[in-house]
Structure formats: structure tokens, C-alpha cells
Motif scaffolding. Structure first.
Motif, PDB file in Angstrom:
ATOM      1  N   GLY A  78       0.814  -1.214   0.000  1.00 45.92           N
ATOM      2  CA  GLY A  78       0.000   0.000   0.000  1.00 45.92           C
ATOM      3  C   GLY A  78       0.843   1.258   0.000  1.00 45.92           C
ATOM      4  N   GLN A  79       1.886   1.276   0.835  1.00 47.05           N
ATOM      5  CA  GLN A  79       2.770   2.429   0.891  1.00 47.05           C
ATOM      6  C   GLN A  79       3.563   2.581  -0.414  1.00 47.05           C
ATOM      7  OE1 GLN A  79       1.603   4.186   3.411  1.00 47.05           O
ATOM      8  NE2 GLN A  79       3.409   4.338   4.719  1.00 47.05           N
ATOM      9  N   LEU A  80       4.063   1.464  -0.919  1.00 50.41           N
ATOM     10  CA  LEU A  80       4.857   1.517  -2.156  1.00 50.41           C
ATOM     11  C   LEU A  80       4.035   1.994  -3.343  1.00 50.41           C
ATOM     12  CD1 LEU A  80       7.066  -1.708  -1.924  1.00 50.41           C
ATOM     13  CD2 LEU A  80       7.862   0.668  -1.910  1.00 50.41           C
ATOM     14  N   SER A  81       2.768   1.609  -3.401  1.00 48.07           N
ATOM     15  CA  SER A  81       1.937   2.039  -4.529  1.00 48.07           C
ATOM     16  C   SER A  81       1.765   3.557  -4.516  1.00 48.07           C
ATOM     17  CB  SER A  81       0.583   1.341  -4.486  1.00 48.07           C
ATOM     18  OG  SER A  81      -0.164   1.735  -3.344  1.00 48.07           O
ATOM     19  N   LYS A  82       1.659   4.144  -3.318  1.00 47.86           N
ATOM     20  CA  LYS A  82       1.554   5.601  -3.197  1.00 47.86           C
ATOM     21  C   LYS A  82       2.864   6.260  -3.632  1.00 47.86           C
ATOM     22  CE  LYS A  82      -2.579   5.968  -1.298  1.00 47.86           C
ATOM     23  NZ  LYS A  82      -3.689   6.746  -1.900  1.00 47.86           N
ATOM     24  N   ALA A  83       3.975   5.694  -3.200  1.00 45.71           N
ATOM     25  CA  ALA A  83       5.276   6.254  -3.560  1.00 45.71           C
ATOM     26  C   ALA A  83       5.531   6.136  -5.060  1.00 45.71           C
ATOM     27  CB  ALA A  83       6.385   5.539  -2.786  1.00 45.71           C
ATOM     28  N   PHE A  84       5.174   4.995  -5.617  1.00 48.16           N
ATOM     29  CA  PHE A  84       5.398   4.796  -7.045  1.00 48.16           C
ATOM     30  C   PHE A  84       4.554   5.761  -7.870  1.00 48.16           C
ATOM     31  CE2 PHE A  84       4.952   2.724 -11.179  1.00 48.16           C
ATOM     32  CZ  PHE A  84       6.282   2.402 -11.453  1.00 48.16           C
ATOM     33  N   ALA A  85       3.369   6.068  -7.388  1.00 46.81           N
ATOM     34  CA  ALA A  85       2.510   7.024  -8.101  1.00 46.81           C
ATOM     35  C   ALA A  85       3.159   8.408  -8.154  1.00 46.81           C
ATOM     36  CB  ALA A  85       1.149   7.109  -7.416  1.00 46.81           C
ATOM     37  N   LYS A  86       3.967   8.728  -7.150  1.00 40.25           N
ATOM     38  CA  LYS A  86       4.631  10.035  -7.100  1.00 40.25           C
ATOM     39  C   LYS A  86       5.906  10.069  -7.927  1.00 40.25           C
ATOM     40  CE  LYS A  86       3.128  10.970  -2.336  1.00 40.25           C
ATOM     41  NZ  LYS A  86       3.599  11.166  -0.940  1.00 40.25           N
ATOM     42  N   PHE A  87       6.693   8.996  -7.875  1.00 38.97           N
ATOM     43  CA  PHE A  87       8.040   9.048  -8.453  1.00 38.97           C
ATOM     44  C   PHE A  87       8.351   7.963  -9.482  1.00 38.97           C
ATOM     45  CE2 PHE A  87       8.327  10.425  -3.946  1.00 38.97           C
ATOM     46  CZ  PHE A  87       8.648  11.755  -4.164  1.00 38.97           C
ATOM     47  N   GLY A  88       7.568   6.886  -9.485  1.00 38.72           N
ATOM     48  CA  GLY A  88       7.929   5.743 -10.317  1.00 38.72           C
ATOM     49  C   GLY A  88       7.961   6.018 -11.796  1.00 38.72           C
ATOM     50  N   LYS A  89       7.012   6.785 -12.282  1.00 33.73           N
ATOM     51  CA  LYS A  89       6.925   7.029 -13.728  1.00 33.73           C
ATOM     52  C   LYS A  89       8.028   7.952 -14.236  1.00 33.73           C
ATOM     53  CE  LYS A  89       1.928   6.275 -13.877  1.00 33.73           C
ATOM     54  NZ  LYS A  89       0.590   6.845 -14.192  1.00 33.73           N
ATOM     55  N   THR A  90       8.631   8.721 -13.341  1.00 32.93           N
ATOM     56  CA  THR A  90       9.696   9.635 -13.761  1.00 32.93           C
ATOM     57  C   THR A  90      11.069   8.977 -13.698  1.00 32.93           C
ATOM     58  OG1 THR A  90      10.005  10.481 -11.525  1.00 32.93           O
ATOM     59  CG2 THR A  90       8.371  11.587 -12.892  1.00 32.93           C
ATOM     60  N   GLU A  91      11.115   7.734 -13.166  1.00 35.29           N
ATOM     61  CA  GLU A  91      12.358   6.982 -13.020  1.00 35.29           C
ATOM     62  C   GLU A  91      13.374   7.697 -12.140  1.00 35.29           C
ATOM     63  OE1 GLU A  91      13.836   5.941 -16.853  1.00 35.29           O
ATOM     64  OE2 GLU A  91      12.159   4.621 -17.313  1.00 35.29           O
ATOM     65  N   GLN A  92      12.885   8.567 -11.243  1.00 37.72           N
ATOM     66  CA  GLN A  92      13.783   9.218 -10.301  1.00 37.72           C
ATOM     67  C   GLN A  92      14.220   8.265  -9.196  1.00 37.72           C
ATOM     68  OE1 GLN A  92      10.870  12.559  -9.623  1.00 37.72           O
ATOM     69  NE2 GLN A  92      12.757  13.751  -9.536  1.00 37.72           N
ATOM     70  N   VAL A  93      13.352   7.295  -8.893  1.00 35.97           N
ATOM     71  CA  VAL A  93      13.609   6.388  -7.786  1.00 35.97           C
ATOM     72  C   VAL A  93      13.329   4.949  -8.222  1.00 35.97           C
ATOM     73  CG1 VAL A  93      13.126   5.887  -5.357  1.00 35.97           C
ATOM     74  CG2 VAL A  93      12.751   8.201  -6.241  1.00 35.97           C
ATOM     75  N   LYS A  94      14.160   4.029  -7.763  1.00 34.95           N
ATOM     76  CA  LYS A  94      13.894   2.611  -7.971  1.00 34.95           C
ATOM     77  C   LYS A  94      13.307   2.061  -6.686  1.00 34.95           C
ATOM     78  CE  LYS A  94      17.573   1.835 -11.353  1.00 34.95           C
ATOM     79  NZ  LYS A  94      18.818   1.097 -11.665  1.00 34.95           N
ATOM     80  N   PHE A  95      12.183   1.348  -6.804  1.00 34.50           N
ATOM     81  CA  PHE A  95      11.478   0.855  -5.626  1.00 34.50           C
ATOM     82  C   PHE A  95      11.598  -0.660  -5.508  1.00 34.50           C
ATOM     83  CE2 PHE A  95       9.240   4.882  -6.424  1.00 34.50           C
ATOM     84  CZ  PHE A  95       9.335   5.456  -5.169  1.00 34.50           C
ATOM     85  N   TYR A  96      11.629  -1.108  -4.249  1.00 32.02           N
ATOM     86  CA  TYR A  96      11.754  -2.527  -3.946  1.00 32.02           C
ATOM     87  C   TYR A  96      10.813  -2.849  -2.779  1.00 32.02           C
ATOM     88  CZ  TYR A  96      16.305  -1.364  -6.023  1.00 32.02           C
ATOM     89  OH  TYR A  96      17.303  -0.862  -6.829  1.00 32.02           O
ATOM     90  N   ARG A  97      10.187  -3.998  -2.846  1.00 33.03           N
ATOM     91  CA  ARG A  97       9.456  -4.498  -1.690  1.00 33.03           C
ATOM     92  C   ARG A  97      10.406  -5.413  -0.940  1.00 33.03           C
ATOM     93  NH1 ARG A  97       6.501  -8.775   0.123  1.00 33.03           N
ATOM     94  NH2 ARG A  97       4.655  -8.307   1.410  1.00 33.03           N
ATOM     95  N   GLY A  98      10.676  -5.094   0.303  1.00 31.14           N
ATOM     96  CA  GLY A  98      11.659  -5.890   1.029  1.00 31.14           C
ATOM     97  C   GLY A  98      11.642  -5.646   2.515  1.00 31.14           C
ATOM     98  N   ASP A  99      12.521  -6.360   3.200  1.00 28.91           N
ATOM     99  CA  ASP A  99      12.580  -6.417   4.658  1.00 28.91           C
ATOM    100  C   ASP A  99      13.851  -5.724   5.145  1.00 28.91           C
ATOM    101  OD1 ASP A  99      12.822  -7.214   7.335  1.00 28.91           O
ATOM    102  OD2 ASP A  99      11.973  -9.190   6.946  1.00 28.91           O
ATOM    103  N   ALA A 100      13.710  -4.816   6.099  1.00 28.78           N
ATOM    104  CA  ALA A 100      14.871  -4.091   6.626  1.00 28.78           C
ATOM    105  C   ALA A 100      15.889  -5.023   7.263  1.00 28.78           C
ATOM    106  CB  ALA A 100      14.411  -3.052   7.665  1.00 28.78           C
TER     107      ALA A 100
END
Length: 231
Positions: A78-100
Motif C-alpha cells: 500500500g505504501q509503495l503504490s503511493k510512492a510509485f505514483a509520485k516518483f515511479g513514472k519519472t524513473e527518479q527512484v527505484k522501488f523494492y518491496r523488502g525487509d529491513a
């Protein structure tokens, strides 16, 4: 261990809370606090930075004011989908689902690592801090923001039941156990009466300063040795 220091429960919580996160977050952790922490963090243009527990991208947005290469990791879809909506399409940030506590990156991958509003959900904070030290290059900064332990006994009991709250003494213990030798803590607060954050800036051992110190020690030892021979 608090109720939300469980990965499955935390994911379920954020599945719904992600819809309200950007509305509620500024009342606890606002831009002024974030920007102050960024000054302590001290990253520069060209640094490759990992944002652990990136959430909806509030810290990510601040990091992008200092460098163009940010990687965001979170366990919540849920959090990643919000973040990707902000930055994912511009390729400014690479996102990963993972464990700290089990980062999916090789050793010494990043120049710096930022994590705000995430440590309170980790079942084993020292494990995650060790992972941070592993993936950041020697000498690089690691910044962690968590909730400061309340002073009121009533709120302490409530805090302990929900998730991890900790003070500077406990932060000392965790960072030392994770292998950090250099770190400092800052207490941040939006305004009097609001929740406090404890922000720790640590340095991964083995950087240029440490190498220079070792070289200086070697020179001193060499001088002492020469004097002994001459005598």
C-alpha cells in the motif's frame, strides 16, 4: 514486543493506513524536521542513497533535493503504490518491496542510508542496523529516525504495547551492538506537546578518516621504532 512489531500485522495496518498517511504524517514528522535531519545526514550530489521504510515517499522527496539517485524499500504494498505514483513514472527512484532485516542488496552498494519512521516496526532492530552497515560503503552515513520514549509512565505503557519506542541510552546499545563506533542522537519535535522523534546519525566504520588515523598511528609507531634503533 509491541503489537505492530510483527511484520504481518504491520503490513495489514499499512494496507489501510496508507490512504491517510500523507494527511496525518505532517502533524508528527514535518518538512522542517525532515530538512533539519537532511542537514545532519550530509549527502551530496551523486551519492547513491537507500531509503529504508520509504513509505509514501515523504523522505524520498527530501532526499531528491540533494541527489538524483535514490532507492526506496518498504514491506508495504500500500505504501509503495503511493510512492510509485509520485516518483515511479519519472524513473527518479527505484522501488523494492523488502525487509529491513534482510536487505536484498550486495555489500557496500550505497553511499548512504536513510530510514525514518520504520525502526519502530522491526522485531529485531539490531539485525536491521547490521544490515545497514553491510550495504553502506565504509565511512558512509546511516540516519535512523524513530519515536522517542515518552516521559509519562502512562504513555510509556501504551507505547510499549504498540511498537518500539526508545531513548538515547537504548539507541546507544542498539547501534553499538550493530557494530557502529561513531554516532550521535538528536531529539526533534514539531512543537511543544507533540510527539518527539529521536534521530541518530551514525557512520559506517572503515572510512577515509579511520584509514587516515591508522596511517598516522603507523607513522608514529615507525618514528618510535627509528628512535629506538638509533639509541
Amino acid at each position: 514486543m509491541g503489537f505492530l512489531e510483527n511484520k504481518a500485522r504491520a503490513r495489514l495496518f499499512y494496507r489501510y493506513f496508507s490512504e491517510l498517511y500523507d494527511t496525518i504524517n505532517p502533524f508528527i514528522w514535518n518538512e522542517e524536521m525532515r530538512d533539519q535531519a537532511l542537514e545532519w545526514f550530509g549527502i551530496e550530489e551523486g551519492d547513491v542513497v537507500l531509503d529504508v521504510g520509504c513509505g509514501t515517499g515523504f523522505a524520498t522527496e527530501g532526499l531528491l533535493q540533494h541527489t538524483d539517485e535514490v532507492h526506496g524499500l518498504d514491506q508495504s504494498d500500500g505504501q509503495l503504490s503511493k510512492a510509485f505514483a509520485k516518483f515511479g513514472k519519472t524513473e527518479q527512484v527505484k522501488f523494492y518491496r523488502g525487509d529491513a532485516e534482510r536487505l536484498p542488496f550486495k555489500d557496500d552498494t550505497f553511499d548512504a542510508l536513510w530510514s525514518s519512521g520504520s525502526i519502530e516496526y522491526w522485531p529485531n532492530p539490531v539485525d536491521a542496523l547490521e544490515e545497514f552497515r553491510r550495504v553502506v560503503k565504509p565511512g558512509g552515513p546511516v540516519l535512523v529516525v524513530g519515536p522517542d520514549y515518552p516521559e509519562s509512565t502512562v504513555f510509556q505503557k501504551l507505547a510499549d504495547a504498540i511498537m518500539l519506542f526508545y531513548d538515547a541510552e537504548e539507541a546507544d546499545r542498539m547501534f553499538t551492538a550493530a557494530g557502529y563506533e561513531e554516532f550521535e542522537h538528536h531529539i526533534q519535535q514539531r512543537k511543544p506537546g507533540t510527539p518527539k522523534a529521536i534521530t541518530t546519525v551514525a557512520r559506517v566504520p572503515g572510512g577515509e578518516d579511520e584509514a587516515a588515523a591508522e596511517e598516522a598511528d603507523a607513522e608514529v609507531d615507525s618514528d618510535v621504532g627509528d628512535d629506538a634503533i638509533e639509541a
